[in-house]
Design a protein around this motif. Sequence first.
Motif, PDB file in Angstrom:
ATOM      1  N   GLN A 163       0.816  -1.208   0.000  1.00 54.40           N
ATOM      2  CA  GLN A 163       0.000   0.000   0.000  1.00 54.40           C
ATOM      3  C   GLN A 163       0.854   1.264   0.000  1.00 54.40           C
ATOM      4  N   VAL A 164       1.906   1.282   0.781  1.00 49.56           N
ATOM      5  CA  VAL A 164       2.803   2.442   0.776  1.00 49.56           C
ATOM      6  C   VAL A 164       3.363   2.664  -0.621  1.00 49.56           C
ATOM      7  N   ALA A 165       3.776   1.585  -1.282  1.00 45.46           N
ATOM      8  CA  ALA A 165       4.304   1.702  -2.649  1.00 45.46           C
ATOM      9  C   ALA A 165       3.243   2.253  -3.594  1.00 45.46           C
ATOM     10  N   PHE A 166       1.998   1.825  -3.413  1.00 45.12           N
ATOM     11  CA  PHE A 166       0.915   2.308  -4.267  1.00 45.12           C
ATOM     12  C   PHE A 166       0.718   3.805  -4.112  1.00 45.12           C
ATOM     13  N   TRP A 167       0.619   4.301  -2.866  1.00 47.95           N
ATOM     14  CA  TRP A 167       0.396   5.734  -2.646  1.00 47.95           C
ATOM     15  C   TRP A 167       1.566   6.557  -3.157  1.00 47.95           C
ATOM     16  N   ASN A 168       2.781   6.063  -2.961  1.00 45.38           N
ATOM     17  CA  ASN A 168       3.942   6.792  -3.466  1.00 45.38           C
ATOM     18  C   ASN A 168       3.917   6.881  -4.995  1.00 45.38           C
ATOM     19  N   GLY A 169       3.501   5.801  -5.632  1.00 44.78           N
ATOM     20  CA  GLY A 169       3.385   5.817  -7.091  1.00 44.78           C
ATOM     21  C   GLY A 169       2.256   6.693  -7.568  1.00 44.78           C
ATOM     22  N   LEU A 170       1.130   6.646  -6.857  1.00 46.81           N
ATOM     23  CA  LEU A 170      -0.020   7.459  -7.234  1.00 46.81           C
ATOM     24  C   LEU A 170       0.319   8.938  -7.168  1.00 46.81           C
ATOM     25  N   ALA A 171       1.088   9.327  -6.163  1.00 45.04           N
ATOM     26  CA  ALA A 171       1.481  10.734  -6.030  1.00 45.04           C
ATOM     27  C   ALA A 171       2.199  11.226  -7.280  1.00 45.04           C
ATOM     28  N   LYS A 172       3.036  10.374  -7.865  1.00 47.97           N
ATOM     29  CA  LYS A 172       3.768  10.755  -9.074  1.00 47.97           C
ATOM     30  C   LYS A 172       2.830  10.938 -10.268  1.00 47.97           C
ATOM     31  N   LEU A 173       1.739  10.175 -10.280  1.00 50.33           N
ATOM     32  CA  LEU A 173       0.816  10.227 -11.420  1.00 50.33           C
ATOM     33  C   LEU A 173      -0.128  11.415 -11.366  1.00 50.33           C
ATOM     34  N   ILE A 174      -0.606  11.755 -10.176  1.00 52.33           N
ATOM     35  CA  ILE A 174      -1.651  12.779 -10.105  1.00 52.33           C
ATOM     36  C   ILE A 174      -1.112  14.183  -9.862  1.00 52.33           C
ATOM     37  N   ALA A 175       0.130  14.291  -9.379  1.00 44.71           N
ATOM     38  CA  ALA A 175       0.680  15.622  -9.115  1.00 44.71           C
ATOM     39  C   ALA A 175       0.751  16.499 -10.365  1.00 44.71           C
ATOM     40  N   PRO A 176       1.148  15.960 -11.531  1.00 49.55           N
ATOM     41  CA  PRO A 176       1.261  16.820 -12.721  1.00 49.55           C
ATOM     42  C   PRO A 176      -0.029  16.988 -13.519  1.00 49.55           C
ATOM     43  N   ARG A 177      -1.179  16.623 -12.941  1.00 47.27           N
ATOM     44  CA  ARG A 177      -2.438  16.692 -13.685  1.00 47.27           C
ATOM     45  C   ARG A 177      -2.772  18.143 -14.063  1.00 47.27           C
ATOM     46  N   ASP A 178      -3.681  18.288 -15.018  1.00 47.52           N
ATOM     47  CA  ASP A 178      -4.184  19.601 -15.419  1.00 47.52           C
ATOM     48  C   ASP A 178      -5.104  20.122 -14.321  1.00 47.52           C
ATOM     49  N   ARG A 179      -4.659  21.104 -13.571  1.00 47.57           N
ATOM     50  CA  ARG A 179      -5.426  21.580 -12.423  1.00 47.57           C
ATOM     51  C   ARG A 179      -6.524  22.560 -12.793  1.00 47.57           C
ATOM     52  N   SER A 180      -6.682  22.827 -14.074  1.00 43.62           N
ATOM     53  CA  SER A 180      -7.802  23.665 -14.497  1.00 43.62           C
ATOM     54  C   SER A 180      -9.093  22.861 -14.605  1.00 43.62           C
ATOM     55  N   ILE A 181      -8.990  21.534 -14.526  1.00 43.56           N
ATOM     56  CA  ILE A 181     -10.154  20.653 -14.621  1.00 43.56           C
ATOM     57  C   ILE A 181     -10.503  20.141 -13.224  1.00 43.56           C
ATOM     58  N   HIS A 208      -0.683   5.796   6.173  1.00 43.29           N
ATOM     59  CA  HIS A 208      -1.611   6.918   6.250  1.00 43.29           C
ATOM     60  C   HIS A 208      -0.931   8.205   5.790  1.00 43.29           C
ATOM     61  N   ALA A 209       0.314   8.394   6.203  1.00 45.65           N
ATOM     62  CA  ALA A 209       1.055   9.576   5.769  1.00 45.65           C
ATOM     63  C   ALA A 209       1.276   9.563   4.256  1.00 45.65           C
ATOM     64  N   ALA A 210       1.547   8.378   3.700  1.00 46.95           N
ATOM     65  CA  ALA A 210       1.739   8.269   2.253  1.00 46.95           C
ATOM     66  C   ALA A 210       0.453   8.600   1.503  1.00 46.95           C
ATOM     67  N   MET A 211      -0.689   8.177   2.058  1.00 42.02           N
ATOM     68  CA  MET A 211      -1.975   8.492   1.446  1.00 42.02           C
ATOM     69  C   MET A 211      -2.223  10.000   1.449  1.00 42.02           C
ATOM     70  N   LEU A 212      -2.031  10.631   2.590  1.00 44.40           N
ATOM     71  CA  LEU A 212      -2.278  12.071   2.686  1.00 44.40           C
ATOM     72  C   LEU A 212      -1.346  12.843   1.758  1.00 44.40           C
ATOM     73  N   ALA A 213      -0.110  12.393   1.631  1.00 42.97           N
ATOM     74  CA  ALA A 213       0.834  13.065   0.745  1.00 42.97           C
ATOM     75  C   ALA A 213       0.399  12.920  -0.715  1.00 42.97           C
ATOM     76  N   ALA A 214      -0.103  11.741  -1.075  1.00 43.42           N
ATOM     77  CA  ALA A 214      -0.555  11.523  -2.447  1.00 43.42           C
ATOM     78  C   ALA A 214      -1.775  12.381  -2.776  1.00 43.42           C
TER      79      ALA A 214
END
Length: 242
Positions: free
Chosen positions: A133-151, A173-179
């Motif tokens: 789960q920690v690996a998942f949240w860390n990976g998810l953070a990389k995917l959603i951080a650069p999203r188009d924030r105008s949408i 839990h910390a990894a989830m909140l960071a993501a």
Amino acid sequence: MTVIVNWNFERRPPHSRQAATLMDRVVAQRPDVICLTEAHDGSTASIGGYEIADRGATWSNNRRDGERLVLLWSPSPWWGVEATGNADTSTGGYISGVTETPAGAMRVIGICAPHHAASQVGAAENARQWTEQVAFWNGLAKLIAPRDRSIPTVLLGDFNQYVPRIWGSKAAHAAMLAALDDLRVATGGPIIGIDEPTIDHVAHTPDLVPQQVFGLSRFDDDGRALSDHFGVVARFARPDMR
């Protein structure tokens, strides 16, 4: 108003009594977006519209070919679709796309985070608890951080964690909140209509305002369990459209 329904179907196939009843309850909410986790390809076929899904990681030896860790549905087509398909979220399930809703174009990110004891079938060694789960949240953070924030964006699915944390790994839990970053969780604490906290969450960007959040029973009218998760409904408005 945009109506979103989020439910874990506990691997119930579309032809089963449980899945049919669950879908009836979902459709009764007249949703604009549906997220199903631990469901099957074609789970929403009976209602038309457009379905995108991700097979995701395999945690069980008895998994059926049609099973999907996460599935999204909309009455409108999807574009800009992204699925797991890379190392970032390979320990869980991830599908993302943009669709038209009453609140305008919306980026919807569906996830199924690994449960605390998840370990992928075929791995050389069993994973230690919470590491997948920690690996998942860390990976998810990389995917959603650069999203188009105008949408406007909604991230939802089975987080396999309570918000706020009740038990479990502080690191996870910390990894989830960071993501989640700037996304706000609309489903924290006891859910109205169920009076229990949920691990199936809906998070959203600040340009969406939750108007109502409530639960749908996981039991049928005879008291039989339809799933081991109850459903969650969230109704959103745009501040400039209320």
